[in-house]
Scaffold this active site. Structure first.
Site, PDB file in Angstrom:
ATOM      1  N   GLU A 219       0.823  -1.211   0.000  1.00 51.42           N
ATOM      2  CA  GLU A 219       0.000   0.000   0.000  1.00 51.42           C
ATOM      3  C   GLU A 219       0.857   1.260   0.000  1.00 51.42           C
ATOM      4  OE1 GLU A 219      -2.760  -0.120   3.192  1.00 51.42           O
ATOM      5  OE2 GLU A 219      -3.587  -2.045   2.591  1.00 51.42           O
ATOM      6  N   HIS A 293      -1.152  -7.610  10.567  1.00 52.33           N
ATOM      7  CA  HIS A 293      -1.931  -8.039   9.410  1.00 52.33           C
ATOM      8  C   HIS A 293      -1.221  -9.118   8.622  1.00 52.33           C
ATOM      9  CE1 HIS A 293      -3.703  -7.942   5.363  1.00 52.33           C
ATOM     10  NE2 HIS A 293      -4.803  -7.531   5.960  1.00 52.33           N
ATOM     11  N   GLU A 324      -2.496 -12.945   8.173  1.00 51.81           N
ATOM     12  CA  GLU A 324      -2.199 -13.616   6.908  1.00 51.81           C
ATOM     13  C   GLU A 324      -1.202 -14.754   7.058  1.00 51.81           C
ATOM     14  OE1 GLU A 324      -3.733 -13.013   4.105  1.00 51.81           O
ATOM     15  OE2 GLU A 324      -4.932 -11.382   4.962  1.00 51.81           O
ATOM     16  N   VAL A 355      -4.967   0.722  13.562  1.00 51.50           N
ATOM     17  CA  VAL A 355      -6.406   0.832  13.804  1.00 51.50           C
ATOM     18  C   VAL A 355      -6.952  -0.469  14.370  1.00 51.50           C
ATOM     19  CG1 VAL A 355      -8.638   1.050  12.653  1.00 51.50           C
ATOM     20  CG2 VAL A 355      -6.769   2.580  12.023  1.00 51.50           C
ATOM     21  N   HIS A 359     -10.244  -6.393  11.738  1.00 50.32           N
ATOM     22  CA  HIS A 359      -9.310  -7.476  12.075  1.00 50.32           C
ATOM     23  C   HIS A 359      -9.235  -7.685  13.583  1.00 50.32           C
ATOM     24  CE1 HIS A 359      -7.995  -8.218   8.052  1.00 50.32           C
ATOM     25  NE2 HIS A 359      -7.574  -6.989   7.866  1.00 50.32           N
TER      26      HIS A 359
END
Length: 552
Positions: A219, A293, A324, A355, A359
């Site tokens: 990203e 993540h 992941e 944040v 998740h």
């Protein structure tokens, strides 16, 4: 004759009675049949009506599901806003029973029905009248209103407070989330392209983009590419570092950013328990598992580096995992095995994410059997498994790290100055008479700064034209300073600055002994190199400046 007549009369009476009985039975059977037929017809009609109502209910729910799926996309079109409005209007028209029937490829009742807090407390920061200097804060985003306010808005607010001469604006990279918020709450948040075009339309000259992403992953790369497409429309533009700084080549590479985040998140995790310290928790068999993540990007080594950082800090009961499962050692079952092998019997799960959104609430703390909470419990290896749903963005030390990254980005623009520089205009090079002054002491790092009890102020002493600033730090973790680069601090004959022991009193009345230093200053309002040595014996480079002298 009389006997015969009597016999015939009796026979006649019996026959009459039989005929009468048969007639009555036949009539009753006819009435029952008619009643049964009428009942069957009524039941059939009711069933048909019920079926029709069910079909209508499902059709209404399917219409909403189709609209949700239509806006659950990562691309904005000219129809997006209208589709968002239609989806919400159709949802509001459903009954409670119909809402439970909403199901599509991505649609479910929680899309509109899940209560995530008050969206009105948020600020989309999409206003015009930006001015010449814009600080664009780019986040992935979250549809969880409470987390958006506490984790993202808090960072934006900290940056606006630190740089009042810059206009802070917001952009999200996840169009799916932007659409969700718009449809459910009516809050319009710019995507990156919209925010950049808004800056162009407003005549912004100097643009600093501060991503709130954890690392330089996919990203971040996409963001840099997008900004590059608009670069020629500004006089100057720069993309600041993400939270954990540069990635590094392998799992052994750590940096000050990773250390600052590790210390901050662990401190917050322990503070949320009844334990006095991380060591006390470890003695009671408690392990803290921080869930990130994960990514297939080469930046995934960052998670391994964070595990290295925990070990370097002596945090033996802190483990890093990822949703992941990339890198492999961060996969949930691998983490469960590591925690078990280390002998810990209690687990506290907490997100290693800026944040605390979907998740954290679902993948980590959800009720489904594939959530981390469920899998840790299902292993049967632990006496207890608890969760802490809290994002990094709400931690003050993390906010300060973003402020420091933004400072470095602004500095890299060359001819621009921060508001502090502007307020001290005219002091550079100006001769101060001998005496004592209160000054601002600014650094480039959240882990190296003036003690909070002193509001960023140091004491400057001027004697015979020579200046020395006394700074009081936050602890005794920095044991020496050196005016110059870290590489030169270890050279023979280097003039190492030794600490003083200062006592500070905080706003709650408590006192603490910390280290202070007397640092020579060549000039005001001019950055200079100041290396620091921590308790682990490693020197680090920093940039500092002294400004705004006020005579005591």
């Amino acid at each position: 004759m009389k006997k015969r007549t009597a016999s015939l009369l009796a026979a006649f009476l019996v026959l009459a009675l039989c005929l009468s009985g048969c007639s009555s039975s036949s009539s009753s059977e006819t009435t029952a049949a008619e009643t049964a037929a009428e009942t069957t017809a009524a039941e059939t009609t009711a069933a048909t009506e019920t079926t029709a109502e069910a079909v209508d209910d499902q059709a209404a729910a399917d219409e909403v599901a189709a609209l949700i799926d239509a806006i659950y996309v990562q691309e904005w079109t000219e129809d997006t806003e209208a589709l968002c409005a239609q989806a919400k209007e159709a949802w509001d028209a459903l009954t409670d029973e119909q809402k439970e029937l909403v199901e599509g490829e991505n649609a479910d009742p929680d899309y509109f029905g899940n209560d995530t807090g008050d969206a009105s407390l948020d600020d989309p920061r999409n206003a015009d009248d930006i001015g010449e200097n814009e600080l664009l804060v780019v986040s992935f985003g979250t549809s969880y209103n409470d987390s958006r306010v506490q984790d993202i808005k808090s960072i934006e607010d900290a940056l606006q407070e630190a740089y009042p001469d810059w206009s802070v604006r917001r952009a999200f990279t996840a169009q799916i989330i932007i659409n969700h918020i718009l449809a459910r709450d009516g809050e319009q948040i710019d995507n990156v392209e919209q925010a950049l075009q808004r800056a162009v339309d407003n005549g912004v000259k100097n643009l600093v983009v501060q991503p709130t992403h954890l690392m330089q992953g996919a990203e971040y790369d996409e963001l840099v590419e997008t900004v590059a497409e608009y670069e020629d429309q500004f006089e100057s533009v720069v993309v600041a570092e993400p939270l954990l700084g540069e990635v590094g080549d392998d799992a052994t590479v750590i940096n000050e950013d990773k250390q600052a985040v590790a210390e901050a998140v662990v401190a917050e995790a322990v503070a949320a328990t009844d334990y006095e310290s991380l060591e006390a928790a470890a003695e009671d068999g408690v392990a803290f598992v921080l869930m990130g993540h994960g990514t297939s990007h080469t930046a995934k080594v960052t998670y391994s580096q964070m595990q290295t950082q925990m070990e370097e800090l002596g945090y033996s009961n802190v483990f890093i995992g990822t949703v992941e499962g990339e890198p492999e050692e961060t996969e949930v079952q691998a983490v469960i095995a590591s925690v078990t092998e280390a002998g810990y019997t209690k687990v506290i799960l907490r997100p290693l994410m800026v944040v605390a959104g979907d998740h954290a609430n679902n993948d980590m703390a959800g009720e489904d059997e594939d959530s981390w909470l469920s899998q840790f419990n299902a292993s049967g290896n632990f006496e207890s498994v608890e969760t802490q749903i809290s994002g990094l963005g709400r931690i003050e030390a993390v906010q300060e790290l973003y402020v420091a990254h933004t400072a470095a980005a602004i500095e890299s623009l060359g001819d621009l100055t921060t508001s502090a520089d502007s307020s001290a205009e005219g002091t550079e090079g100006a001769a101060l008479t001998d005496g004592t002054y209160t000054v601002d002491f600014d650094t480039d790092s959240s882990m190296f700064h003036i003690n909070e009890a002193l509001d960023g102020k140091g004491t400057l002493t001027v004697e015979n034209g020579e200046m020395t600033v006394h700074i009081t730090l936050v602890s005794q973790n920095i044991v020496n300073l050196y005016v110059g680069l870290a590489a030169d601090a270890e050279a023979d004959g280097a003039e190492i600055l030794e600490p003083t022991v200062d006592t500070v009193t905080y706003s709650d009345g408590t006192s603490e002994e910390v280290y202070g230093f007397d640092v020579p200053v060549e000039a005001l309002d001019t950055e200079f190199d100041l290396a620091i040595l921590g308790t682990k014996g490693t020197w680090y480079d920093h940039k500092v400046s002294v400004s705004n002298p006020e005579a005591e």
